[in-house]
Write an enzyme that holds these catalytic residues in place. Structure first.
Site, PDB file in Angstrom:
ATOM      1  N   HIS A  18      41.356 -23.569 -24.535  1.00 62.93           N
ATOM      2  CA  HIS A  18      40.988 -22.425 -25.462  1.00 62.93           C
ATOM      3  C   HIS A  18      39.517 -22.002 -25.405  1.00 62.93           C
ATOM      4  O   HIS A  18      39.469 -20.568 -24.892  1.00 62.93           O
ATOM      5  CB  HIS A  18      41.354 -22.487 -26.803  1.00 62.93           C
ATOM      6  CG  HIS A  18      43.027 -22.574 -27.284  1.00 62.93           C
ATOM      7  ND1 HIS A  18      43.571 -21.702 -27.777  1.00 62.93           N
ATOM      8  CD2 HIS A  18      43.698 -23.695 -26.802  1.00 62.93           C
ATOM      9  CE1 HIS A  18      44.913 -22.142 -28.018  1.00 62.93           C
ATOM     10  NE2 HIS A  18      44.976 -23.318 -27.532  1.00 62.93           N
ATOM     11  N   ASP A 125      40.612 -16.438 -31.423  1.00 62.07           N
ATOM     12  CA  ASP A 125      42.046 -16.955 -30.918  1.00 62.07           C
ATOM     13  C   ASP A 125      43.015 -16.864 -31.752  1.00 62.07           C
ATOM     14  O   ASP A 125      42.999 -16.582 -33.053  1.00 62.07           O
ATOM     15  CB  ASP A 125      41.503 -18.536 -30.755  1.00 62.07           C
ATOM     16  CG  ASP A 125      42.468 -19.292 -30.136  1.00 62.07           C
ATOM     17  OD1 ASP A 125      42.217 -19.419 -28.845  1.00 62.07           O
ATOM     18  OD2 ASP A 125      43.464 -19.928 -30.743  1.00 62.07           O
TER      19      ASP A 125
END
Length: 486
Positions: A18, A125
């Site tokens: 990520h 995110d």
């Protein structure tokens, strides 16, 4: 805004994949438009999950002094152990939420500093949707950076609609043996490829809550591209209950590298240099992918029986249940069949951690046995290396289904294999050597899949260039941000 710099606040989830893709899209922003600067707020993994690799990576980026991108590491927080009333995903959610106060203070300081430029928006995110509330307090828009694909994004919204509007019992559905029609997929999806998070009430609620929150944002940036997921992207764009979607991928860290471990890589590359083109199969299951000894022996038997050249990144399961990150073996012999290393010398290499792009990008590599993390699949397409699917956790079963059944860009070892440390019930079956060997054979011999992957590889590279669809979508995204603050 002609001479003014607008700041974007990026908040990635505390996982290496990520963070890496977040930094790559941050670089894209500052390279495409001089008016943006970016502050990345880094959530450190809980100490049990060993954040040293992430810290090393961030330090290496800071040293390289990326123009107009700065990093702020948030104070280390601990994750509460799961309890009877709170499972591991709820604990993870609380862990992310515990950082909101720090984000709020940092952004307040940024805004109060004269000449620091206007905060144009948060880019968060998909696991950090609680940060929408912080952005709202400052009256700035939130954009989600969705690090998986468009089909799975549509699946999440579809499941949330089934639950909230049609009173469908999603847990019951995930345990049934049937097929469902998902708007972002052309082919019916078997419920057996539902990820493990849909198999318990607590974990389903985590997914549903995130999907509800994502409906509130200004737009969703997806790490995919129109040419590979045409139907999924068109389906999302036609649904006016979903925020605008910008497919701007593939967003890849092509340098790989999180610092260190050079000798191993040099050794692997040197070995690959001496192998024929497209003759080697690479087996790698991500930073959280590991197997028990019984399964490791079956993989070894399959490789030996197939006689195929191989590079196998073999990792040890974490020592305790609180961590998800795999560790290195001190000696592979403790887990491999007796004499395996000696019998396969010259044919294959068993290694620990390796920079995946360095191996996939080598001309000798002709196939990839993968856990089907979306970053890994995008890398395999970029380097034109066909994949044999062996999904393990998160949304990887859906990724595998899309690549094999929906798009015909991969071959199957398994589609519904599950091994997820967040879900105790995800006890995996042992895949026998014969099944693995058959899958590897198809992987190395299926010329039709290889030709399709080669064609998609060319598209994946051209879409990010001027004139490509991802390039154009990114331009529209920038325009959206600028319009919002000018």
């Amino acid at each position: 805004m002609a001479n003014m710099v607008a700041t974007l606040v990026f908040i990635p989830a505390p996982g290496l994949g990520h963070i890496m893709s977040t930094i790559e899209i941050a670089k894209l922003f500052v390279n495409r438009d001089q008016r943006f600067s970016i502050t990345v707020l880094v959530i450190k993994p809980p100490s049990s999950d060993s954040g040293s690799t992430i810290t090393t990576y961030i330090e290496s980026l800071a040293k390289n002094n990326t123009d107009r991108i700065s990093f702020v590491e948030l104070p280390q927080q601990e994750i509460a152990p799961p309890s009877d009333s709170k499972g591991p995903l709820a604990s993870f959610n609380e862990f992310i939420k515990s950082h909101c106060k720090y984000v709020k203070n940092i952004v307040a300081d940024m805004i109060s500093q004269t000449g620091s430029g206007q905060v144009a928006g948060f880019v968060i995110d998909m696991f950090c949707t609680c940060m929408i509330d912080v952005a709202n307090e400052f009256d700035v828009p939130t954009y989600v950076f969705f690090t998986s694909n468009a089909a799975f994004l549509g699946f999440k919204f579809f499941i949330q609609t089934l639950n909230d509007e049609q009173n469908q019992d999603v847990v019951e559905l995930s345990h049934s043996d049937t097929e469902i029609t998902v708007p972002t997929l052309v082919k019916p999806m078997p419920t057996k490829v539902f990820p493990t998070v849909f198999q318990t009430r607590e974990t389903v609620e985590f997914v549903l809550s995130a999907a509800r929150r994502m409906r509130e944002v200004k737009a969703i940036i997806v790490n995919s591209f129109l040419e590979v997921e045409t139907h999924a992207i068109e389906s999302l764009s036609a649904d006016n209950t979903i925020p605008p979607v910008y497919p701007v991928g593939p967003i890849l860290n092509l340098e790989g590298g999180t610092g260190g471990r050079k000798p191993l890589e040099d050794d692997v590359i040197k070995w690959l240099d001496n192998q024929p083109p497209s003759s080697v199969v690479f087996l790698c299951f991500g930073s959280m992918g590991s197997f028990d000894e019984v399964q490791v022996k079956e993989i070894a038997r399959a490789l030996e029986q197939s006689g195929v050249r191989f590079v196998w990144s073999l990792r040890k399961p974490p020592p305790d249940k609180t961590s998800r990150v795999t560790i290195e073996y001190e000696d592979f012999r403790v887990v491999l069949p007796e004499g395996f290393l000696e019998r396969t010398v010259g044919i294959g290499k068993v290694i620990g951690w390796a920079t995946q792009v360095a191996v996939l990008g080598h001309r000798a590599v002709g196939g990839f046995v993968s856990h089907c993390g979306w970053n890994s699949l995008l890398e395999s397409l970029w380097f034109s290396v066909p994949v044999a699917t062996w999904p393990m956790y998160a949304e990887q079963q859906i990724n595998a289904f899309e690549m094999v059944v929906e798009l015909g860009l991969s071959v199957e070892i398994k589609l519904d294999y599950k091994r997820d440390s967040f879900i105790p019930m995800a006890e995996s079956v042992v895949v026998p050597a014969e099944e693995i060997e058959t899958g590897i054979g198809r992987l190395m011999e299926d010329d039709l899949v290889r030709a399709k992957v080669k064609k998609m590889s060319e598209k994946s590279r051209s879409t990010v260039l001027e004139g490509g669809s991802s390039y154009a979508y990114f331009g529209s995204l920038i325009q959206d941000l600028i319009t919002n603050i000018s």
